[in-house]
Structure formats: structure tokens, C-alpha cells
Design a protein around this motif. Structure first.
Motif, mmCIF file in Angstrom:
data_model
loop_
_atom_site.group_PDB
_atom_site.id
_atom_site.type_symbol
_atom_site.label_atom_id
_atom_site.label_comp_id
_atom_site.label_asym_id
_atom_site.label_seq_id
_atom_site.Cartn_x
_atom_site.Cartn_y
_atom_site.Cartn_z
ATOM 1 N N ASN A 189 -9.696 -9.322 5.141
ATOM 2 C CA ASN A 189 -8.968 -9.552 3.897
ATOM 3 C C ASN A 189 -7.500 -9.840 4.163
ATOM 4 O O ASN A 189 -6.605 -9.170 3.651
ATOM 5 N N TYR A 208 -0.994 -0.677 -5.878
ATOM 6 C CA TYR A 208 -2.364 -0.405 -6.319
ATOM 7 C C TYR A 208 -2.384 0.548 -7.509
ATOM 8 O O TYR A 208 -3.442 0.809 -8.075
ATOM 9 N N GLU A 241 -2.803 -8.553 4.356
ATOM 10 C CA GLU A 241 -3.317 -9.060 3.082
ATOM 11 C C GLU A 241 -2.280 -9.811 2.252
ATOM 12 O O GLU A 241 -2.610 -10.716 1.498
ATOM 13 N N TRP A 276 -5.686 3.417 7.680
ATOM 14 C CA TRP A 276 -5.490 2.229 6.852
ATOM 15 C C TRP A 276 -4.099 1.717 7.117
ATOM 16 O O TRP A 276 -3.161 2.505 7.215
ATOM 17 N N HIS A 313 -5.071 -5.587 8.658
ATOM 18 C CA HIS A 313 -5.228 -5.918 7.237
ATOM 19 C C HIS A 313 -3.978 -6.611 6.684
ATOM 20 O O HIS A 313 -3.278 -6.063 5.842
ATOM 21 N N TYR A 368 0.811 -1.222 0.000
ATOM 22 C CA TYR A 368 0.000 0.000 0.000
ATOM 23 C C TYR A 368 0.842 1.268 0.000
ATOM 24 O O TYR A 368 0.303 2.366 -0.210
ATOM 25 N N GLU A 418 -13.261 -4.086 4.852
ATOM 26 C CA GLU A 418 -13.181 -5.354 4.118
ATOM 27 C C GLU A 418 -13.604 -6.465 5.063
ATOM 28 O O GLU A 418 -13.189 -6.514 6.212
HETATM 29 FE FE LIG Z 1 -6.381 -4.504 0.778
#
Ligand SMILES: [Fe+2]
Lengths: 86, 743
Positions: free
Chosen positions: B530, B427, B504, B456, B502, B388, B640
Motif C-alpha cells: 500500500n 486516521y 503510503e 507498524w 508502508h 499515522y 496490506e
Molecule cells: Fe496505511
């Protein structure tokens, strides 16, 4: 307009979705002036490395007010007539 | 209006007491000095209803004032081949390659160069937006002669390009041939020029592929005019090659008859798990790649019969170069910390302040390498932070449809946008549209900050840190990278391992470690949503770098090209762990099912929650509704969501003790779980759109508790931690730290 952050009725959400689904270039965003207190309206450049364009006359002290204002602007842009609520 | 002007990064992400970590800082004009301190991070969320930012100063020699300076970052990928005897005897010259330009109209871009522009010596082969192929030859006297083909190249098509220079006749011959066949093609062509006395003048500059260079920095030529797109089998020869010979050099060996005349012929299909480019000519003029161009990509001869580059490397002899990729900023260090021997394990940061400016370069102090110093380990998902890190979606698109409200852009996003050279998140897309499949932490990751307004990853995980600190429960802090390197032996020192919100992105080593831990009596608290979703790869010789391919399926911002699903770093199949036969449901009981970013919801207790096996979870809780509050979206069930599924591998004996409901239509079922398109995929219509809190016992007395939602940890703080989410979490943690085996 009483509940600008939603959840909205299905019909209203459909309008809001249409309004939000614009080109990145020119899309309205809020730029932090004072964290968690004051935001200015701006438009994205749509280009990496190019800053947002600040609309200096549009300053909000609540995210709800900002949503209302942008809803009205987009309404007028799409329909060609100002939003009149009774 | 506040403008962000200071940022930095560290060379390590996790250090043990006694080890060293260096910090690199760059300041924009206006920040002449800054104060640096090492602090233990306690909490980060500054929104008015949140816990605020808190830290504790660690007494170290770092504390002090430092001069602010701007440090240069050179992004963009290319290859460097040192000058050498291979390039000595050039009087005639041939240059060739297959190329797949992705941005030919952007600006002039270099395919191969070995040139000193000041001295006017050497040669370079370019693509020009209007003229297509261009050969430049230095005149030895500070000037350059230029020969152009005169036809523009089409983007995203393979061409065989070549340029030859005949010293006896003075003829320059340029060719560009489209390798596909179209009924109309105005981009292929060839042209001959009379060079009128030009020569190839010996130049001792290094040879560059995909870039030219005018200067050196940090011991390397700085790449400029970088070629966006793919280059395959570039060749330099010391005589004029015939068309048939040029064709023959497109194969994976240098034909015997050509060996004396080939200066270098690079086969990018070799050593794809390294930064080396291999010259298969007898000269062995190998080179090195800078800034992680993409390897293991389809070449011009890819047939589609083989989808795995490991099985047909000769069809993957291309490298995709990019003008905005970045591995390591390579800034000079501003200060260094030797972690004091008695430093407790924890989440720390170098806190930089200058007037209204601040930055936090976070890092982990792990316990001494041979032992644990607590029964609980908090596992910081550094792989997911890297995925991220420097996400540009906020300022480039506004993400308004994802969130169903106007995007808020802070000074951090505008700073990142002023610095495209800091590279992208996984992303984002590169400037030429290619999805970003490599990340690195050796650069400032602007959104991976404890106080970032976008809650986040790290900023959201601070809710867990804040709660653990408030509970006064001792805990060690370890990272994904520690677990990747040390394996399950690191986890096995703990009674309980707690994830963040998160987690992931998982490498094979990481997945194996967590799985083995749960199978050997360990207790795992999966505190988010997630998780365990995408497979990633590290490379031992490339610290701080990570690879990921967004393959056939999954909720994703871009998709890998067909035939490019295997990761160059390890040769492993990339994409969803599910597609490699390892579902999150089989590991932790639930797996990704839906996401949305407007309003979070709440959980309701289920019949399973009254099973005696689950009694410890609800001790002291009479509520049926769990978590109808929280600092992100107003609920514990949000962002999520993961649900239990027998079909996807949830253990048969698992208990689903709470289920979320009443999600908005902004919450939509993940596309990998949708077969036919149906009207009912939003939260209001689709019963699949919900999170499950899952508990199950594992072999040898272990257990897993999974919250099913990224929003869970945002509810811990509510009412000064006196709430049912906090109580449930505490109940589980207390039991998981209790050595009494589960059944
Ligand atoms: Fe994600």
C-alpha cells in the motif's frame, strides 16, 4: 477452543465476528502488564481521554488463554447461559 | 504495571552533519531526572522471537542527565488579531458572522472576543448550550454584563448571528437566523434587551475569533472556550447595523456605504494557503491562525455547482475551528545536538531513560547535502509516519474487527490517551467528528517509536534496518521531506533506493522524484505494501505540517465532505493518486488490493519467475514457497497487499515472479476496487485478494522490484537471515547495486 486465534471455520467465525462487533465503550481489551508475557483484561471507556477500566482479577500469560476467556464471557452475555463444552 | 511518563519530539526530522537539531521533552510527575544519549538505531522488535532492541551510542555532548519537567501544550485552533486603531472608536457596536456549530451542546464557546476578563472591559460573542447567542460587555470595573438570546442552536446547521449595542438607547439586539428552511424551527429568533447604562469599554486585549483568552503563553494569547465548527465572514462594526446591512456583509466585499463604519470584516477565502486571515475593510486589521484550523471548506453559500475552491473561493469563506487541533507544542528545548561532522548517515534517536522509563525521539542523519556516501539509500517515509502519528484507534475502538483478535493496549496507548492535547493522527476524528486532515511532527508522535509493540511504520521498518546492518551493506538514510525539497537530484546520487514497509503518503514532489528516478536508470526496491496511495501536501512556510483529504474513494477511516477534495496548502486535488491519473501500478508495478490483520500468508513462485530476466532474483533458491514465516502474522504476505494489474497500469513487460495465496477471510478487497457488492470479497473466496512480487526494467538501464506486501520485511530476520525472503532481497539488491544496465 483448541485454536482460539483462528483461522476458524466459517460458522465459528460468524459467531466470533458478532462477538467482536460491539460498542467501543465497554469493549474488552488486553492491557500489557509485562510486555509479551502478561496481560490483564480491561474495558475501553469509549471516550477520548478516559482510561480503560482494569478488571484486576483477570490476568493471562498467553494471548490464546485470553481469547478463550473472553469468548466464554461474551457467549454467556449474548446467550444468557454459560458455555459448556464436553 | 508500567506507566509511560516521558516523551518528546525534535524540531527537525532530517539533519546533515554540522547542522543542529533541538529536542523537547516533557515528563509526568515521578520522573525528576532523565538520561539522554544520541544513539544509532540498529533494531527494535522486542517480541521474544524477534531481534530485540539494539543501538550504538554516538559520542556527543548530549549524553548526560537532565531535569525532568512537565511542559504545557495548548491545543485548539483560533485566530488572533492584534489590538489596533481599528477598534478605537467603539461606542456603538455590531458583531456578526455566519456560524456552523458542530458541538453547540458541549459547553459555552466563543465566536469573537476582545475582552479582558480581569479588568472587565471589551466584548465577546458566545454560543451557549441552552441559550444560543450570548453577548458579553465589560463594565469597566471588573464585571461583565451578559445578554442572552434564549434559544439553543442546532448542531451542523448554518446560522447568521448578530449582536448590536446602541449606546444612545442602551438597546442590545441579538439575532440568530437558521439559513436553511425547515417546516419547524425553534432555534431561530431575536431578542432585545435594555442594557441599562452599559457601555463598550475600550480594551487593549487582542481580538480572537473562535476563542476567548485570559492569559498569554509563548508570546500568544492562549485560546480557551474554543468554538467547534465553522465561522464565516465575521465582522466588527462601530455602529448599529440594520438587518439589511448585516445581510449585505455576507458578500465578498464591504459595501461602499458601510466602509466608514466597519472596524474589520475578515474574508477567510483569501490567502487560504497561509495562516493569515485578511480584513477587507479599509483598516486592514489582518490576523493569524493558530494550530491549523481547516481552510478551504464549504461556506454557508456553497451551491454545489463548483467542487473546486480555486474556482469559487467566495463559496469557501469559512474556516473550521477545532478544540483539539495542534500544529506545534512549542515546548522549550531540553538539549540540542550539533551533528558531528564525521557522523555517518543513518537512523538515529535521542534515547531518553529514567529507571524503567524510556523514549526514543528518532531522526535521520542524512549525508552531507552535496553528496552521497553510499550507493544505496534507505528512504524513510516520514510523510506516512506523520499520517499515522498518534493514531488513537487502538485505545478508542480496539480495532478488534480489523485484526480478528483482542486488541493489546500498551503503556504507550494509555499515555497517548492521557494526552489528548498531543493531537490526533490522520486516521482519527476530531472531538466534533470531523476527519483529521492535517498532521504535524512538532509534537510527540507516540507510536512512531522504534520499539513500539504495534509493529507498524517505524517499528516495522526497523526490520529492514536490522537486515541491512546484518548484511553489512553500506547505506545512506534520507527522508520523504528531503526528497520533497531536493527532488530527483537527491535520488540520482544513488544506484539503488530502497523504500520502507508502508510508504503510503506521497506529495507531488515526492511522486515526481521517484518516477523520474526510475525513468532515468535508477533502481527502486519497494519493500512494502500500500505505497504511493494518498496524495499529501506540504507548505513551505509551515515546516513539519502536512495536509491530506480522504476524498471520493479509498480504504479510509473517514471521508472528506463533498466539495472539500482540494487541499488548502497547495490547491491540488487530494485523495488517491489513482484518482489523479497516477496509479501505484504504473510507478512500481503493483498497487493496493486487499488488507487484513490476523494471519499472514506466503508466496508461491510463478511461471514468470523462470523467465531468464528474473533468474538473478532466484539465484540459490529452489523453493516454490516463499516466506511462509515472519514476525508479523507468521508470513511474508500480510497486512496490506499490492497486486499487479495491466488495467491499472502495470507495465506490459513486467514479470510477476511470485503470488501469494491462502489468505484468510479477514483479508478483504479494497473498496475502491469493488463495483457491485458481491459475496466473494474475502481472502478465501476472492482470487483478487493476493499480493504480487513484481519486477520490471525501466528506461536507461533502470529497474523496479516490488514486494507487494507490508509483511515482506518482517520475514527477513527468520532463521538468522538464512531464508528465501532474505536471499531474494539480497539477490535483487546486489544486482541493483551493480552498474551493468538492465535491458
Ligand atoms: Fe496505511
Amino acid at each position: 477452543m483448541g485454536n482460539p486465534m483462528g483461522p476458524h471455520s466459517a460458522a465459528l467465525q460468524r459467531i466470533v465476528t458478532r462477538m467482536r462487533d460491539t460498542e467501543a465503550a465497554g469493549r474488552y481489551v488486553l492491557v500489557t502488564r509485562i510486555p509479551y508475557q502478561e496481560w490483564g483484561l480491561a474495558q475501553l471507556s469509549g471516550q477520548r481521554g478516559v482510561d480503560v477500566t482494569l478488571l484486576e482479577d483477570q490476568v493471562f500469560t498467553s494471548l490464546e488463554d485470553a481469547e478463550r476467556a473472553v469468548f466464554k464471557m461474551r457467549w454467556e452475555l449474548i446467550t444468557g447461559t454459560p458455555l459448556v463444552l464436553d | 504495571m508500567l506507566e509511560k511518563k516521558i516523551a518528546g519530539y525534535s524540531d527537525e526530522i532530517s539533519v546533515a552533519p554540522g547542522e543542529r537539531i533541538r529536542f523537547m521533552v516533557s515528563c509526568e510527575p515521578g520522573v525528576d531526572r532523565y538520561q539522554a544519549d544520541i544513539v544509532r538505531l540498529i533494531s527494535g522488535d522486542r517480541q521474544p522471537s524477534g531481534p530485540g532492541y539494539r543501538d550504538e551510542l554516538l559520542q556527543t555532548s548530549v549524553s548526560g542527565e537532565y531535569p525532568g519537567r512537565s511542559q504545557e501544550t495548548y491545543c485548539g485552533s483560533y485566530a488572533v488579531v492584534p489590538d489596533g486603531p481599528a477598534f478605537d472608536a467603539l461606542s456603538d457596536l455590531s458583531l456578526q458572522a455566519a456560524i456552523f456549530p458542530t458541538l453547540p451542546a458541549l459547553r459555552r464557546a466563543c465566536i469573537i472576543s476582545k475582552m479582558d476578563i480581569e479588568a472587565g472591559c471589551g466584548f465577546a460573542l458566545w454560543t451557549d448550550p441552552a441559550d444560543g447567542l450570548v453577548l458579553q460587555l465589560g463594565d469597566g470595573d471588573g464585571g461583565l454584563r451578559e445578554f442572552t438570546l434564549g434559544q439553543a442552536l442546532v448542531a451542523r446547521e448554518w446560522y447568521l448571528v448578530s449582536a448590536t449595542y446602541d449606546s444612545s438607547s442602551g438597546e442590545v439586539h441579538l439575532r440568530q437566523q437558521l439559513l436553511d428552511s425547515y417546516a419547524r424551527d425553534t432555534s431561530s429568533g431575536e431578542v432585545k434587551h435594555d442594557s441599562k447604562g452599559t457601555a463598550v469599554v475600550r480594551c487593549n486585549a487582542p481580538l480572537l475569533i473562535a476563542a476567548a483568552s485570559r492569559e498569554e503563553a509563548r508570546g500568544k494569547p492562549v485560546g480557551e472556550m474554543i468554538f467547534n465548527g465553522r465561522i464565516e465572514r465575521p465582522v466588527v462594526a462601530s455602529r448599529v447595523l440594520e438587518r439589511s446591512e448585516i445581510e449585505s456583509l455576507r458578500s465578498d466585499a464591504v459595501p461602499r456605504g458601510l466602509r466608514t463604519d466597519i472596524c474589520a470584516a475578515w474574508d477567510f477565502s483569501r490567502a487560504m494557503d497561509t495562516d493569515d486571515i485578511i480584513d477587507i475593510s479599509p483598516n486592514r486589521a489582518h490576523g493569524r491562525l493558530i494550530n491549523l484550523p481547516i481552510r478551504a471548506v464549504r461556506g454557508s453559500n456553497w451551491t454545489g455547482d463548483e467542487l473546486d475552491f480555486n474556482h469559487a473561493p467566495d463559496q469557501y469563506a469559512a474556516i473550521h475551528f477545532l478544540d483539539d487541533s495542534l500544529y506545534d507544542c512549542e515546548w522549550d528545548a531540553d538539549f540540542e545536538l550539533e551533528v558531528p561532522a564525521d557522523t555517518p548517515s543513518g537512523l538515529y534517536a535521542a534515547r531518553l531513560t529514567a529507571g524503567d522509563q524510556e523514549d526514543h525521539i528518532s531522526f535521520v542523519v542524512r549525508p552531507p547535502r552535496d553528496r552521497a556516501t553510499a550507493s544505496l539509500a534507505l528512504l524513510i517515509p516520514t510523510a506516512s509516519y506523520m499520517a499515522y502519528g498518534n493514531s488513537r484507534g487502538g485505545i478508542e475502538f480496539g480495532n478488534e474487527l480489523l485484526a480478528n483478535h483482542l486488541a493489546v493496549i500498551g503503556p504507550e496507548e494509555r499515555y497517548l490517551n492521557r494526552h489528548p492535547e498531543y493531537g490526533n493522527s490522520m486516521y482519527d476524528n476530531h472531538n466534533d467528528g470531523t476527519g483529521v486532515c492535517y498532521s504535524s511532527r512538532l509534537r510527540p508522535l507516540i507510536n512512531i517509536r522504534p520499539t513500539h509493540h504495534w509493529l507498524w511504520q517505524l517499528s516495522a521498518d526497523m526490520h529492514i534496518v536490522e537486515w541491512l546492518e546484518a548484511q553489512r551493506i553500506p547505506f545512506d538514510v534520507i527522508t520523504d521531506e528531503d526528497m520533497h525539497q531536493d527532488g530527483v537530484s537527491l535520488l540520482e546520487r544513488y544506484s539503488c533506493v530502497m523504500t520502507c514497509s508502508h510508504p503510503e503518503y506521497y506529495s507531488t514532489n515526492m511522486w515526481d522524484a521517484v518516477h523520474a528516478f526510475t525513468q532515468r536508470g535508477g533502481r527502486l526496491m519497494y519493500m512494502g505494501g500500500n505505497g504511493f496511495y494518498w496524495r499529501v501536501a506540504y507548505r513551505d512556510d509551515k515546516p513539519g505540517a502536512m495536509e491530506m483529504r480522504r476524498t471520493e474513494d479509498g480504504s479510509r477511516s473517514w471521508a472528506s465532505e463533498p466539495g472539500e477534495y482540494f487541499m488548502a496548502f497547495t490547491g491540488e486535488y487530494g485523495g488517491l493518486w489513482w484518482r489523479a491519473g497516477r496509479t501505484p501500478q504504473s510507478l512500481v508495478g503493483n498497487g493496493f488490493i486487499a488488507q487484513g490483520f490476523d494471519h499472514s500468508s506466503y508466496f508461491r513462485r510463478t511461471a514468470d519467475s523462470h523467465d531468464p530476466r528474473a533468474a538473478f532474483i532466484f539465484e540459490g533458491i529452489d523453493d516454490e514457497i516463499i516466506g511462509d514465516f515472519g514476525l508479523i502474522g507468521g508470513g511474508a504476505a500480510g497486512l496490506e497487499l499490492d497486486s499487479a494489474s495491466r488495467a491499472y497500469g502495470t507495465p506490459p513487460h513486467a514479470l510477476t515472479v511470485a503470488t501469494s495465496e491462502q489468505h484468510t477471510d479477514c483479508y478483504i478487497r479494497v473498496n475502491e476496487d469493488i463495483g457491485h457488492m458481491l459475496l466473494s470479497i474475502g481472502g478465501q473466496d476472492d482470487p483478487q485478494v493476493h499480493a504480487d512480487v513484481v519486477f520490471f526494467e525501466t528506461p536507461r538501464g533502470g529497474a523496479v522490484f516490488s514486494t507487494g506486501s507490508i509483511g515482506w520485511s518482517s520475514a527477513l530476520f527468520h532463521n538468522d537471515h538464512n531464508n528465501n525472503v532474505s536471499r531474494m532481497t539480497r539477490n535483487v539488491l546486489d544486482r541493483f547495486l551493480d552498474p551493468t544496465p538492465f535491458a
